[in-house]
Scaffold this motif. Structure first.
Motif, PDB file in Angstrom:
ATOM      1  N   ARG A   1       0.817  -1.230  -0.060  1.00 30.64           N
ATOM      2  CA  ARG A   1       0.041  -0.105   0.008  1.00 30.64           C
ATOM      3  C   ARG A   1       0.948   1.174  -0.041  1.00 30.64           C
ATOM      4  O   ARG A   1       0.605   2.307  -0.840  1.00 30.64           O
TER       5      ARG A   1
ATOM      6  N   CYS B   1       2.696   1.549  -3.371  1.00 33.60           N
ATOM      7  CA  CYS B   1       1.499   2.007  -4.514  1.00 33.60           C
ATOM      8  C   CYS B   1       1.358   3.633  -4.340  1.00 33.60           C
ATOM      9  O   CYS B   1       1.300   4.229  -5.328  1.00 33.60           O
ATOM     10  N   LYS B   2       1.351   3.952  -2.915  1.00 34.60           N
ATOM     11  CA  LYS B   2       0.914   5.178  -2.797  1.00 34.60           C
ATOM     12  C   LYS B   2       2.082   6.335  -3.243  1.00 34.60           C
ATOM     13  O   LYS B   2       1.853   7.384  -3.979  1.00 34.60           O
TER      14      LYS B   2
ATOM     15  N   GLN C   1      -7.840   4.409  -9.313  1.00 35.06           N
ATOM     16  CA  GLN C   1      -6.806   3.770 -10.218  1.00 35.06           C
ATOM     17  C   GLN C   1      -5.585   3.390  -9.181  1.00 35.06           C
ATOM     18  O   GLN C   1      -4.872   2.172  -9.623  1.00 35.06           O
ATOM     19  N   GLN C   2      -5.145   4.071  -8.095  1.00 37.87           N
ATOM     20  CA  GLN C   2      -4.367   3.802  -7.137  1.00 37.87           C
ATOM     21  C   GLN C   2      -5.008   2.270  -6.498  1.00 37.87           C
ATOM     22  O   GLN C   2      -4.008   1.543  -6.164  1.00 37.87           O
TER      23      GLN C   2
ATOM     24  N   HIS D   1       2.199   5.917  -7.488  1.00 37.76           N
ATOM     25  CA  HIS D   1       0.982   6.204  -8.308  1.00 37.76           C
ATOM     26  C   HIS D   1       0.473   7.831  -7.572  1.00 37.76           C
ATOM     27  O   HIS D   1      -0.680   7.971  -7.751  1.00 37.76           O
ATOM     28  N   VAL D   2       1.284   8.326  -7.070  1.00 39.78           N
ATOM     29  CA  VAL D   2       0.736   9.626  -6.558  1.00 39.78           C
ATOM     30  C   VAL D   2       0.084  10.409  -7.449  1.00 39.78           C
ATOM     31  O   VAL D   2       0.634  10.454  -8.499  1.00 39.78           O
TER      32      VAL D   2
ATOM     33  N   LEU E   1      -8.109   7.818  -7.317  1.00 36.57           N
ATOM     34  CA  LEU E   1      -8.112   7.051  -6.079  1.00 36.57           C
ATOM     35  C   LEU E   1      -8.219   5.590  -6.545  1.00 36.57           C
ATOM     36  O   LEU E   1      -7.757   4.857  -6.153  1.00 36.57           O
TER      37      LEU E   1
ATOM     38  N   LYS F   1      -2.402   9.839  -9.252  1.00 33.76           N
ATOM     39  CA  LYS F   1      -3.597   9.273 -10.244  1.00 33.76           C
ATOM     40  C   LYS F   1      -4.806   9.175  -9.348  1.00 33.76           C
ATOM     41  O   LYS F   1      -4.773   9.577  -7.787  1.00 33.76           O
TER      42      LYS F   1
ATOM     43  N   HIS G   1      -9.214   0.703  -2.190  1.00 33.84           N
ATOM     44  CA  HIS G   1      -9.344   2.033  -2.109  1.00 33.84           C
ATOM     45  C   HIS G   1      -8.480   3.023  -0.927  1.00 33.84           C
ATOM     46  O   HIS G   1      -8.424   2.382   0.021  1.00 33.84           O
ATOM     47  N   PRO G   2      -7.666   3.802  -1.432  1.00 30.02           N
ATOM     48  CA  PRO G   2      -7.056   4.540  -0.384  1.00 30.02           C
ATOM     49  C   PRO G   2      -7.939   4.972   0.775  1.00 30.02           C
ATOM     50  O   PRO G   2      -7.746   5.224   1.921  1.00 30.02           O
TER      51      PRO G   2
ATOM     52  N   ALA H   1      -4.151  -0.501  -8.725  1.00 27.87           N
ATOM     53  CA  ALA H   1      -2.727  -1.013  -8.860  1.00 27.87           C
ATOM     54  C   ALA H   1      -2.343  -1.792  -7.452  1.00 27.87           C
ATOM     55  O   ALA H   1      -1.714  -2.780  -7.585  1.00 27.87           O
TER      56      ALA H   1
END
Length: 340
Positions: free
Chosen positions: A271, A274-275, A285-286, A278-279, A283, A281, A327-328, A289
């Motif tokens: 996590r 990926c954060k 899409q994050q 993919h910063v 949420l 992008k 999802h974040p 990923a």
């Protein structure tokens, strides 16, 4: 050479049983045509429950050629009557007459050699239990016995069907059977692979689980309907495996708890990765990923490799409890629903 006979009702080795005389006729014909050497071949009839008959018992007890000839004479007299008139020959039932003619009309020395190597074996009344009892005498894990029995029964059925479809005798060689048996035992009983016995759910069954929290997690990140069905299948099969392995003693339940801890740690690290990666992008899409990355996680259970669906299914189990998410902001979106 073994012939297996069903004995749910009638006696397949009775003195005038069609199955007995057809089998003897086939064996004598095979030996006469050079298909086997009667002196080095064991001719066995296996019946699933205890049965007997005067003639088959005489055949089975004939340990010498002289005894075999005497058994054949006994059978011929019983069915045809005394020589040379054979006054009962015409009275033999039509369903066995042709088979009896082949046996008594063949070279009697050859028939005696077949009878000398004849054996009758009777089971307990439960063929499956008898098969499993034999497997238990081998160096295999107790928990794997039923799986091995089921697999080998399926192997025999499939090979017999294949042979019959091509017009060949339904005969499976001992070496061929042993190769298949040893290969399957190596596959499931060397403590390197965990065998799944879970069945994949139908589409209708899977759709009943679409309201679950772990499926809503996928909805948040925009996964497809097919992805959701696959997730449900992995979730259900993994749950069935966890229960099955624990009940059979193949896996200690504490090992499954350890696995959950490993998966949570993996998710936490991925996590964060990926954060950073993919910063900027969107949420969802994050989340996609992170989900894709976690679905590729591999982990063992007690140093054994689980089936492909198991780790994804365990991740969905954690996602259903909101221990992990894709999802974040999954907790803010779903915590209220979970509490409700």
């Amino acid at each position: 050479m073994v012939q297996s006979k069903s004995a749910l009702t009638a006696n397949p080795v009775a003195d005038r049983a069609r199955s007995l005389w057809k089998t003897l006729s086939n064996w004598v014909t095979l030996a006469a045509e050079g298909g086997c050497n009667p002196d080095s071949t064991l001719f066995e009839i296996y019946v699933s429950r205890p049965v007997t008959g005067t003639l088959v018992q005489a055949f089975a007890e004939a340990a010498t050629l002289d005894a075999a000839r005497a058994a054949i004479l006994l059978a011929r007299t019983a069915l045809w009557g005394e020589a040379p008139g054979f006054t009962q020959r015409r009275d033999v039932a039509s369903e066995i007459a042709s088979y009896v003619e082949k046996v008594f009309g063949a070279d009697q020395d050859l028939v005696a050699r077949v009878i000398k190597k004849f054996r009758l074996t009777c089971g307990s009344g439960s063929p499956q239990a008898d098969i499993e009892a034999v497997i238990r005498t081998h160096p295999v894990s107790t928990s794997k016995v039923r799986d091995i029995a089921d697999h080998m029964c399926g192997f025999v059925k499939r090979r017999v069907d294949e042979l019959l479809e091509t017009g060949k005798p339904a005969i499976i060689g001992r070496d061929e059977f042993k190769v298949a048996y040893d290969a399957y035992v190596r596959k499931i009983d060397r403590d390197t692979v965990l065998l799944s016995r879970a069945k994949a759910p139908s589409v209708d069954e899977s759709q009943g689980y679409l309201p679950k929290i772990f499926v809503q997690q996928l909805e948040l990140i925009g996964m497809t309907f097919e992805d959701k069905l696959e997730a449900v299948s992995d979730y259900l099969m993994a749950a069935a495996d966890r229960t099955d392995w624990a009940m059979r003693g193949e896996v200690d339940v504490t090992s499954l708890d350890d696995l959950d801890s490993i998966l949570r740690r993996n998710w936490k690290n991925k996590r964060l990765t990926c954060k950073v990666a993919h910063v900027g992008k969107a949420l969802d899409q994050q989340g996609q990923a992170l989900y894709a990355d976690c679905m590729q996680v591999s982990a063992s259970v007690q140093a054994m490799d689980p089936p492909e669906h198991f780790i994804p299914g365990c991740l969905h189990r954690l996602a259903d409890d909101l221990v992990i998410g894709w999802h974040p902001d999954y907790e803010q979106h779903l915590k209220v629903k979970k509490v409700a």
